[in-house]
Design an enzyme around this catalytic site. Structure first.
Site, short mmCIF file in Angstrom:
data_model
loop_
_atom_site.label_atom_id
_atom_site.label_comp_id
_atom_site.label_asym_id
_atom_site.label_seq_id
_atom_site.Cartn_x
_atom_site.Cartn_y
_atom_site.Cartn_z
N ARG A 188 0.94 -1.22 0.08
CA ARG A 188 -0.11 0.02 0.04
C ARG A 188 0.82 1.40 -0.02
O ARG A 188 0.38 2.14 -0.51
CB ARG A 188 -1.10 0.04 0.95
CG ARG A 188 -1.96 -1.07 0.72
CD ARG A 188 -3.01 -1.26 1.93
NE ARG A 188 -4.01 -2.12 1.52
CZ ARG A 188 -5.17 -2.83 2.24
NH1 ARG A 188 -5.03 -2.49 3.64
NH2 ARG A 188 -5.83 -3.37 1.70
N TYR A 211 -7.32 -0.06 -6.59
CA TYR A 211 -6.57 -1.37 -6.32
C TYR A 211 -5.66 -1.43 -4.90
O TYR A 211 -5.87 -0.32 -4.39
CB TYR A 211 -5.67 -1.78 -7.39
CG TYR A 211 -4.66 -0.97 -8.08
CD1 TYR A 211 -3.99 0.11 -7.32
CD2 TYR A 211 -4.09 -1.18 -9.26
CE1 TYR A 211 -3.07 0.78 -7.96
CE2 TYR A 211 -3.08 -0.15 -10.03
CZ TYR A 211 -2.38 0.55 -9.13
OH TYR A 211 -1.47 1.28 -9.70
N GLU A 212 -5.49 -2.62 -4.72
CA GLU A 212 -4.93 -2.69 -3.18
C GLU A 212 -5.85 -2.09 -2.09
O GLU A 212 -5.42 -1.67 -1.22
CB GLU A 212 -3.52 -2.08 -3.07
CG GLU A 212 -2.32 -2.80 -3.60
CD GLU A 212 -1.96 -4.08 -3.18
OE1 GLU A 212 -1.93 -5.23 -3.82
OE2 GLU A 212 -2.33 -4.18 -1.97
N GLY A 213 -7.09 -2.50 -2.27
CA GLY A 213 -8.09 -2.20 -1.43
C GLY A 213 -8.69 -0.78 -1.76
O GLY A 213 -7.93 -0.05 -1.55
N GLN A 221 -10.44 0.56 2.62
CA GLN A 221 -9.37 1.40 3.68
C GLN A 221 -10.30 2.08 4.80
O GLN A 221 -9.61 1.94 5.77
CB GLN A 221 -8.65 2.42 2.73
CG GLN A 221 -7.76 1.86 1.56
CD GLN A 221 -6.88 0.93 1.95
OE1 GLN A 221 -6.23 0.85 3.05
NE2 GLN A 221 -6.68 0.03 1.09
#
Lengths: 601, 601
Positions: free
Chosen positions: B296, B439-441, B446
């Site tokens: 992240r 992307y990546e959450g 988050q």
């Protein structure tokens, strides 16, 4: 591919239930119409949108216009579309019978624009033609009208607005394209224009530019700019079309609205471009400005339409896409995943999109109604409508554009990773809508217009009129227990707005216009939030009255309750943004004005 | 084309003056390094960025990867780039000497990522490889490391993270890819993965997927997910590479980051895909989560880098583009037009971009520093660093992404119509950055992580630590007369944040998690504004101290004064947004939770 791209139900609600379009037919000019003829026109636009536009949304985007051997080729469907719009009388919808139009109110013709732009904004050709033709019929000689307008309104010839030059974008006073008088009363035109939408293409047999240029010896600045008709092919003495020396120098490749070529044009490469003066010399900018409201309603409608199409795509996806379980049922792994519309965060994003898009459309129809009244009414009624329209225009252009960009961004976000792919239409709509805060006057220019001109003109009468209109809705809403808290909120927002204006005014009075306007864009943002709050309260009042008097059921019940719910959402989620904006606007610390001290930016 | 895409001066300021990178070398693990080796690594990244990446920004975007006959072809420069990064030791920068790395702190290796992503984020390949290899070295057997890691770190083999499936995006508990144990200890893998960045391409000789799958009979949900190495080509008994039955089913065409293929992969079409378990069974998700902070930080850096490149393009344009006269000199038509940077509205847009991009980079370097300390320190110091990092991660991923999107939008707006054309890089960067809040959450995920987990873990110790850190800066800033008002503002923002948390907490205590988290995204937004305010105050303190003790001149003087000016801008223009957010967050009216009543959305 999403199949719904706008809500016919919502359009009917706004046109007939909220804004009572039919009331316009009491004016002589619109007396040939009724609700039925209005709806027939919208149905005819919807048919064209469904069959000739929406199915080609992606295709038109993927095959952008190219300039080869001096000729711009566009997607073959464009020609069919132009012909169909012409045949259906939709290019000339707003023109008088005398000029071959349907003499329909702007309320209706701007909704035609909304429908076709929601279907496929990459085919944004006909609004340009209407605008250009309207300049000719309004200010040009009967001969000019006869020569150009019929072919424009039937979709054979394309119209454009040719204002921008490489060195003159927002600053029109720096236009340098020249016009040299000829003995026959015409002018030789020399110069360059950039970003001319639909400025050349093979779907039209001729391109008619409404062009700003400076007659030799004219005064400097905006007072020396004249308006010309400059066709791609002009008529020679025998009446045949001959080349008019307008060269396509380049076509811009753009991020979005790729279906429409934005042209770089050169006039007079062979000293053989002829232009025909429209109206009086040096009146080009006033003429343009008189058309500006119409053009800006058009841009607002385009933005609202794109955001609406994206919202319906996101809504459909959110109803169909299962992902995760509801937060209070996290561990229940045996239960199926829930459609994402059931997650509060997704529902918040959808309500935001609904609030922005339906609030924008409401304001734009309000603006179109004021436009119509300002055209056909008399005396005080005409003047008030005109003042109110003038005040609302910067918001009606900017709010749908700026907030539409954010709304489509939330449409993308609703799709997650899929929103970033070409599998769904939202990535394209995200690219398309980004131009709307730029063309027809950037947001910064709109903001200067609002705070620098509209708020103060005629002793500040325009905001007085607006607040009086708002007060009427506040009074109506206050009679319903569940709407009264929101009426009170709107009243508080009017007060806050007035306080901000009061705190800024001393700068203007001292003549420090740079300081007065330094945060104008933030004022426009704040003012826009309040204006849209008014529109939502207005819709909620009508919905409430209908619920009480007509006891609607099932879908209809959900529709009206959804209106009241979205109004509440808007007041609870969007309106609080004015707190921070007001704090900034009344803050005395200036950080954006150039000082002697050079800072590393 | 803009030639500056990041500021070396600012990077040096943050790394060495604000965060004192060299202090990390007091820890044994980093003791081989000093400021000079740190800077050499950054110079080497800059050289690659300048020569092999930035010149191909457009080209890589315009020639997106295509899947033909089962093979994905990417731009030929990608291969050169991978090789150069491998040879310079930059893919393995953060790896231990033991694993063939440079044993550099994350503070430095994440800045390598910043530089290369600012140059050309369409070549986003090496960060993926580092992340995948790091999973192997952290949790895999020595054999797995020996087999895969050296070829990955030298740029010959590509690494990926293969988590997402068609039915399992944000909801990883619904992963269904299966792993069936074989007699030799390996597993047969069967299933599909989507959106696998760099999941197949011809610039690498092999692709090593770090893949989540479920061993037959494993528990449901996240507790039954294991991590596997699944190569495109596996080694047979003779040590030769043979096809591992990983089929490229499709390549997504995307709005941006077009240089990187996002793949749809099918494992086991011929029942012949072998995977190798990493670590223990059913520990896949915990392993992934231990790497999540690093990943992240990578996404945050990518977003900050893209927005930085757009800012410098807009800044250069604003300095060079003349348009109109200053507002207090409107009528002076004989004077030349002024560069647009002199208009307050444009300066406001530029200061916004500077505040967002430099604020983001500052927070990301802070996060990387905490990551390093949490890795190499001991006892309380380690624990505190870890808690603080965990709390800051949702912000460090989301603020640069969400605000970066808005920042690049302002870069586009600075260019006016030109910003919408392919003549300048900002339209591309506007498309590229839009994936980072996904992307990546996603931002929504988050936000749930921040409010649902990080704020409350260990009895709320993480926010206590953070506010204590902020208080240190507030105390330092308060010693300077001109910084004290901003220190006071930050103190008030901490109080406001605490009040919001206090007002939300009863929902959590009642177990109504859906209500507690309904507006989590708005809490993340508010919390992010406060965190970045702290970063700006921190930068301003260092700038102030330097101005007082070192009397810098000319460019250096402007640099430090620019820092203080931008801090002020941030507090006057961005921080007031918390007012509206706090009002919404403490508002008891819920409008986004599903009720029995069906509303028309």
């Amino acid at each position: 591919m999403a199949t719904t791209y706008f809500s016919k139900r919502n359009l009917q609600f706004l046109l007939h239930e909220v804004f009572k379009a039919e009331e316009l037919t009491k004016y002589e000019y619109f007396s040939a119409h009724d609700r039925e003829t209005f709806n027939l026109v919208l149905d005819s636009a919807t048919y064209i949108a469904d069959t000739l536009m929406h199915p080609y949304l992606k295709e038109v985007d993927r095959n952008q216009p190219e300039l080869k051997n001096g000729q711009v080729t566009v997607h073959p469907k464009i020609k069919e579309y132009l012909k169909a719009m012409g045949e259906a009388g939709l290019i000339g919808a707003g023109f008088s019978f005398e000029h071959g139009g349907q003499q329909l109110p702007e309320m209706i013709s701007s909704c035609v624009g909304f429908i076709v732009m929601a279907a496929n904004n990459g085919m944004m050709y006909t609004g340009l033609t209407s605008g250009a033709a309207h300049l000719i019929t309004s200010f040009g000689s009967p001969e000019l009208s006869q020569t150009y307008v019929p072919n424009m309104l039937d979709g054979t010839w394309q119209g454009t607005m040719a204002l921008t030059e490489p060195q003159a974008g927002s600053s029109l006073s720096d236009v340098t394209t020249s016009a040299t008088p000829q003995s026959d009363g015409s002018y030789k035109i020399k110069g360059q224009k950039v970003f001319i939408s639909a400025g050349d293409h093979d779907a039209a047999e001729n391109i008619i530019h409404l062009m700003l240029a400076r007659i030799d010896g004219a005064p400097k600045g905006t007072k020396g700019i004249s308006l010309f008709v400059v066709p791609k092919y002009r008529k020679d003495e025998q009446g045949s079309l001959v080349d008019n020396d307008v060269t396509s120098t380049g076509v811009y490749h753009k991020m979005g609205q790729k279906g429409v070529p934005a042209m770089h044009l050169t006039m007079g490469s062979n000293d053989n471009t002829i232009g025909y003066l429209v109206g009086e010399p040096h009146q080009g900018l006033p003429y343009m400005f008189q058309m500006m409201n119409e053009a800006r309603i058009g841009v607002g409608m385009t933005a609202a339409a794109i955001a609406t199409a994206a919202y319906y795509a996101a809504l459909q996806y959110a109803k169909e896409r299962p992902q995760s379980r509801r937060l209070n049922q996290k561990g229940q792994l045996d239960s199926p995943q829930t459609p994402i519309i059931n997650h509060p965060d997704v529902r918040r994003m959808l309500l935001f999109q609904k609030a922005v898009t339906e609030g924008s459309l409401s304001l734009l129809i309000e603006a179109a109604r004021l436009y119509d009244i300002s055209e056909v009414a008399e005396g005080q009624e005409k003047e008030n409508a005109f003042l109110l329209l003038d005040l609302l225009m910067p918001v009606a252009k900017s709010y749908p554009s700026e907030m539409g960009v954010q709304s489509v961004s939330q449409s993308v976000q609703t799709f997650g990773g899929y929103g970033f792919t070409e599998d769904f239409p939202v990535e394209q709509l995200y690219r398309d809508i980004r131009i709307t805060p730029i063309y027809e006057g950037t947001t910064g220019i709109q903001a200067q217009d609002l705070l620098g001109r509209k708020m103060t003109m005629k002793g500040g009468r325009a905001p007085q009129l607006l607040f009086a209109e708002m007060s009427k809705i506040i009074a109506e809403a206050s009679t319903f227990d569940d709407l009264k808290p929101y009426a009170d909120k709107l009243k508080a927002e009017i007060k806050r707005t007035q306080e901000v204006v009061t705190s800024l005014m001393p700068h203007a009075q001292k003549g420090d216009i740079e300081r007065y306007l330094a945060d104008a864009t933030l004022f426009l943002e704040m003012f826009g939030i309040v204006v849209i709050a008014w529109q939502w309260l207005k819709q909620a009042v009508v919905a409430k009255q209908t619920l009480l008097t007509q006891n609607p059921e099932s879908d209809e019940l959900a529709f009206y309750e959804g209106k009241i719910h979205t109004m509440k959402f808007y007041f609870h989620y969007e309106v609080p943004k004015t707190l921070g904006l007001a704090q900034r606007l009344t803050d005395m610390e200036v950080l954006t004005i150039v000082t002697e001290k050079e800072l590393a930016l």
